[in-house]
Scaffold this motif. Structure first.
Motif, mmCIF file in Angstrom:
data_model
loop_
_atom_site.group_PDB
_atom_site.id
_atom_site.type_symbol
_atom_site.label_atom_id
_atom_site.label_comp_id
_atom_site.label_asym_id
_atom_site.label_seq_id
_atom_site.Cartn_x
_atom_site.Cartn_y
_atom_site.Cartn_z
ATOM 1 N N ASN A 296 0.771 -1.219 -0.637
ATOM 2 C CA ASN A 296 -0.110 -0.237 0.177
ATOM 3 C C ASN A 296 0.637 1.078 0.188
ATOM 4 O O ASN A 296 0.652 2.386 -0.349
ATOM 5 C CB ASN A 296 -0.935 0.163 1.590
ATOM 6 N N LEU A 297 2.002 0.882 0.815
ATOM 7 C CA LEU A 297 2.432 2.262 0.787
ATOM 8 C C LEU A 297 3.409 2.611 -0.378
ATOM 9 O O LEU A 297 3.383 4.528 -0.889
ATOM 10 C CB LEU A 297 3.447 2.293 1.621
ATOM 11 N N GLY A 298 3.843 2.129 -1.593
ATOM 12 C CA GLY A 298 4.255 2.024 -2.685
ATOM 13 C C GLY A 298 2.918 2.672 -3.349
ATOM 14 O O GLY A 298 3.412 3.845 -4.673
ATOM 15 N N ALA A 299 2.022 2.140 -3.810
ATOM 16 C CA ALA A 299 1.615 2.086 -4.018
ATOM 17 C C ALA A 299 0.583 2.917 -4.405
ATOM 18 O O ALA A 299 -0.337 3.844 -5.283
ATOM 19 C CB ALA A 299 0.246 1.606 -4.204
ATOM 20 N N GLY A 300 0.032 4.072 -2.569
ATOM 21 C CA GLY A 300 -0.426 4.754 -2.006
ATOM 22 C C GLY A 300 0.616 6.433 -2.794
ATOM 23 O O GLY A 300 0.418 7.375 -3.251
ATOM 24 N N THR A 301 2.221 5.877 -2.752
ATOM 25 C CA THR A 301 3.187 7.409 -3.700
ATOM 26 C C THR A 301 2.368 7.824 -4.802
ATOM 27 O O THR A 301 2.767 8.585 -5.141
ATOM 28 C CB THR A 301 4.413 6.692 -3.609
ATOM 29 N N VAL A 302 2.571 6.213 -5.912
ATOM 30 C CA VAL A 302 1.894 6.987 -6.860
ATOM 31 C C VAL A 302 0.758 7.332 -7.878
ATOM 32 O O VAL A 302 1.035 7.754 -7.802
ATOM 33 C CB VAL A 302 2.218 5.683 -7.945
ATOM 34 N N ALA A 303 -0.396 6.860 -6.815
ATOM 35 C CA ALA A 303 -1.745 6.653 -7.172
ATOM 36 C C ALA A 303 -1.483 8.333 -6.181
ATOM 37 O O ALA A 303 -2.229 9.401 -6.741
ATOM 38 C CB ALA A 303 -2.447 6.813 -5.954
ATOM 39 N N LYS A 304 -0.681 9.272 -5.537
ATOM 40 C CA LYS A 304 -0.778 10.561 -5.295
ATOM 41 C C LYS A 304 0.527 11.728 -6.125
ATOM 42 O O LYS A 304 1.211 12.736 -5.843
ATOM 43 C CB LYS A 304 -0.947 11.218 -3.554
ATOM 44 N N TYR B 135 6.304 10.302 -14.575
ATOM 45 C CA TYR B 135 7.582 10.019 -14.636
ATOM 46 C C TYR B 135 7.849 9.568 -13.345
ATOM 47 O O TYR B 135 9.190 8.988 -12.615
ATOM 48 C CB TYR B 135 8.391 11.295 -14.254
ATOM 49 N N THR B 136 6.212 8.680 -12.477
ATOM 50 C CA THR B 136 6.654 8.414 -11.738
ATOM 51 C C THR B 136 5.316 7.335 -12.365
ATOM 52 O O THR B 136 4.199 7.353 -12.192
ATOM 53 C CB THR B 136 6.078 9.049 -10.431
ATOM 54 N N ILE B 137 5.808 5.549 -11.660
ATOM 55 C CA ILE B 137 4.830 4.447 -12.311
ATOM 56 C C ILE B 137 5.611 3.234 -11.173
ATOM 57 O O ILE B 137 6.375 3.781 -10.118
ATOM 58 C CB ILE B 137 4.945 4.472 -13.931
ATOM 59 N N LEU B 138 4.480 2.717 -11.215
ATOM 60 C CA LEU B 138 3.960 1.982 -10.467
ATOM 61 C C LEU B 138 4.285 0.326 -11.186
ATOM 62 O O LEU B 138 3.691 -0.072 -11.590
ATOM 63 C CB LEU B 138 2.568 2.197 -9.388
ATOM 64 N N ALA C 17 0.185 3.818 -13.453
ATOM 65 C CA ALA C 17 0.882 5.190 -14.290
ATOM 66 C C ALA C 17 -0.350 6.118 -12.919
ATOM 67 O O ALA C 17 -1.761 5.289 -12.954
ATOM 68 C CB ALA C 17 0.995 5.583 -15.167
ATOM 69 N N PRO C 18 -0.170 7.323 -12.627
ATOM 70 C CA PRO C 18 -1.474 8.003 -11.526
ATOM 71 C C PRO C 18 -1.761 7.874 -12.918
ATOM 72 O O PRO C 18 -1.990 8.231 -13.959
ATOM 73 C CB PRO C 18 -0.557 9.069 -10.973
ATOM 74 N N ALA C 19 -3.576 8.453 -12.434
ATOM 75 C CA ALA C 19 -4.479 8.888 -12.817
ATOM 76 C C ALA C 19 -4.310 9.997 -13.202
ATOM 77 O O ALA C 19 -3.962 11.126 -12.978
ATOM 78 C CB ALA C 19 -5.970 8.410 -12.033
ATOM 79 N N GLY C 20 -4.876 10.569 -14.820
ATOM 80 C CA GLY C 20 -4.725 12.083 -15.845
ATOM 81 C C GLY C 20 -3.095 11.636 -16.719
ATOM 82 O O GLY C 20 -3.356 12.845 -16.853
ATOM 83 N N THR C 21 -2.921 10.977 -16.491
ATOM 84 C CA THR C 21 -1.524 10.741 -17.317
ATOM 85 C C THR C 21 -1.661 10.942 -18.505
ATOM 86 O O THR C 21 -2.476 10.465 -19.152
ATOM 87 C CB THR C 21 -0.232 9.510 -16.554
ATOM 88 N N PRO C 22 -1.202 12.176 -18.942
ATOM 89 C CA PRO C 22 -1.312 11.825 -20.095
ATOM 90 C C PRO C 22 -1.827 11.003 -21.293
ATOM 91 O O PRO C 22 -0.699 9.865 -20.779
ATOM 92 C CB PRO C 22 -0.875 12.899 -20.772
ATOM 93 N N LYS C 23 -2.395 10.731 -22.666
ATOM 94 C CA LYS C 23 -2.452 9.366 -23.631
ATOM 95 C C LYS C 23 -0.787 9.645 -23.997
ATOM 96 O O LYS C 23 -0.111 8.407 -24.483
ATOM 97 C CB LYS C 23 -3.517 9.227 -24.294
ATOM 98 N N GLU C 24 -0.217 10.396 -24.455
ATOM 99 C CA GLU C 24 0.752 10.317 -25.385
ATOM 100 C C GLU C 24 2.359 9.670 -24.092
ATOM 101 O O GLU C 24 2.817 9.296 -24.846
ATOM 102 C CB GLU C 24 1.589 11.793 -25.492
ATOM 103 N N ALA C 25 1.909 9.703 -23.182
ATOM 104 C CA ALA C 25 2.503 9.397 -22.029
ATOM 105 C C ALA C 25 2.780 7.872 -21.667
ATOM 106 O O ALA C 25 3.371 6.839 -21.973
ATOM 107 C CB ALA C 25 3.487 10.254 -20.265
ATOM 108 N N ILE C 26 1.155 7.404 -21.681
ATOM 109 C CA ILE C 26 0.708 5.661 -21.134
ATOM 110 C C ILE C 26 1.007 4.830 -22.454
ATOM 111 O O ILE C 26 1.970 4.453 -22.336
ATOM 112 C CB ILE C 26 -0.858 5.637 -20.969
#
Length: 334
Positions: A85-93, A99-102, A267-276
């Motif tokens: 949860n710690l790592g997943a929560g870090t990426v979610a926020k 540039y930060t993925i899980l 990736a965090p929600a809202g990451t641009p489609k180009e990056a995804i």
């Protein structure tokens, strides 16, 4: 209006149209350029578990090849704690910039929402799926000096000695813990669960004989099995795995037994489609690389390399699948 004034006005208007068309063309050209500009610096891949476990092994194999495809280094950052949860929560926020993925797992995206009363993220809405990389079988192992040499012998021994024997896992509420709980339920035995902070520390104690039994991911146990430091009794998948064809599936003794793990990028929600899209393409190239595939095959990981939509569907399916299993196990973490 005079002809001179008319011609001047027409030229000015035409210039405006030309300028607008030029700006539009530049905008069209700029969009691919923007897509190609990602990434312009290293990408951090957060692994929500301690070093040494299967998730860490898969992450390091994939990160190196993704870096080659992206033209930027992909840095693995282990953020273990709270069952992932710690790592997943870090990426979610994290900033939704790619540039930060899980490196997500069945634990972070299927088990923990059912296990924890409080969780800092929503497994479905707080992440943008990138790719399901691999499916990973689990394995039941024992210290080589342990009496039981088969699943049936282990069950018989445990039934004759309720509560005497313990099994190790990578942590409370982990897929490996629940693999053990499902085993206990189907076999009708009483084994004591010993949780560790990751597969690595658990392996150390099982090999040393401090704990006789372990449920682990196949990747982190494979070399120890081959070297004779662990004795494998069975794989947790419904069928045998190609890399260990002589190793029975636990389901051959306990019909209906079937558990496994998976590794996927988010990736965090809202990451641009180009990056995804860039991250997805790099990830798929990484797991398709022959050298990476060979290393993954060595420890029985099955390459998938899915698209984002398929991963989103998997998360929904896994959440529905594991919720009743967690409830039946009685496992709950505050």
């Amino acid at each position: 209006m005079s002809n001179d004034l008319f011609n001047l006005t027409r030229r000015s208007f035409g210039g405006l149209l030309g300028g607008a068309a030029g700006a539009a063309a530049l905008g069209t050209l700029a969009r691919p350029a923007l897509a190609q500009s990602f990434p312009s610096r290293p990408v951090t891949l957060i692994v929500p578990f301690a070093p040494g476990g299967s998730t860490d092994l898969v992450a390091r194999l994939v990160a190196a090849k993704m870096g080659d495809a992206l033209g930027q280094q992909v840095i693995v950052d282990n953020r273990g704690g709270a069952g992932g949860n710690l790592g997943a929560g870090t990426v979610a926020k994290a900033a939704p910039d790619g540039y930060t993925i899980l490196m997500g797992t069945v634990a972070t995206h299927a088990l923990n929402p059912a296990l924890y009363k409080k969780i800092s993220y929503n497994a479905e809405t707080d992440f943008a799926p990138i790719s399901l990389l691999v499916n990973v079988p689990n394995v039941l192992t024992v210290n080589p000096n342990f009496e039981a040499k088969t699943v049936k012998e282990l069950i018989d021994l445990a039934k004759a000695n309720p509560g005497k024997y313990s099994y190790a896992s990578s942590g409370n509420g982990s897929p490996l813990h629940l693999s053990g709980e499902l085993f206990k339920k189907l076999a009708g035995v009483d084994l004591v669960h010993i949780p560790y902070k990751g597969s690595g520390p658990a392996l150390v104690d099982v090999i040393a004989g401090q704990v006789p039994i372990q449920f682990d991911n196949m990747p982190s146990s494979t070399e120890h099995i081959k070297a004779g430091r662990l004795r494998a009794l069975g794989v947790t998948t419904a069928k045998r795995v190609p890399t260990f064809p002589d190793l029975p599936a636990i389901a051959e003794t306990l019909p209906g037994y079937d558990t496994y793990s998976w590794n996927a990028l988010f990736a965090p929600a809202g990451t641009p489609k180009e990056a995804i899209d860039r991250l997805h393409d790099a990830a798929v190239k990484a797991v398709a690389d022959e050298a990476v595939k060979a290393k993954l095959s060595d420890f029985s990981a099955v390459v998938v390399g899915s698209g984002p939509d398929e991963l989103a569907t998997l998360v929904k399916t896994e959440l529905a699948k594991w919720a009743p299993i967690v409830k039946d196990s009685g496992a709950q973490i505050d």
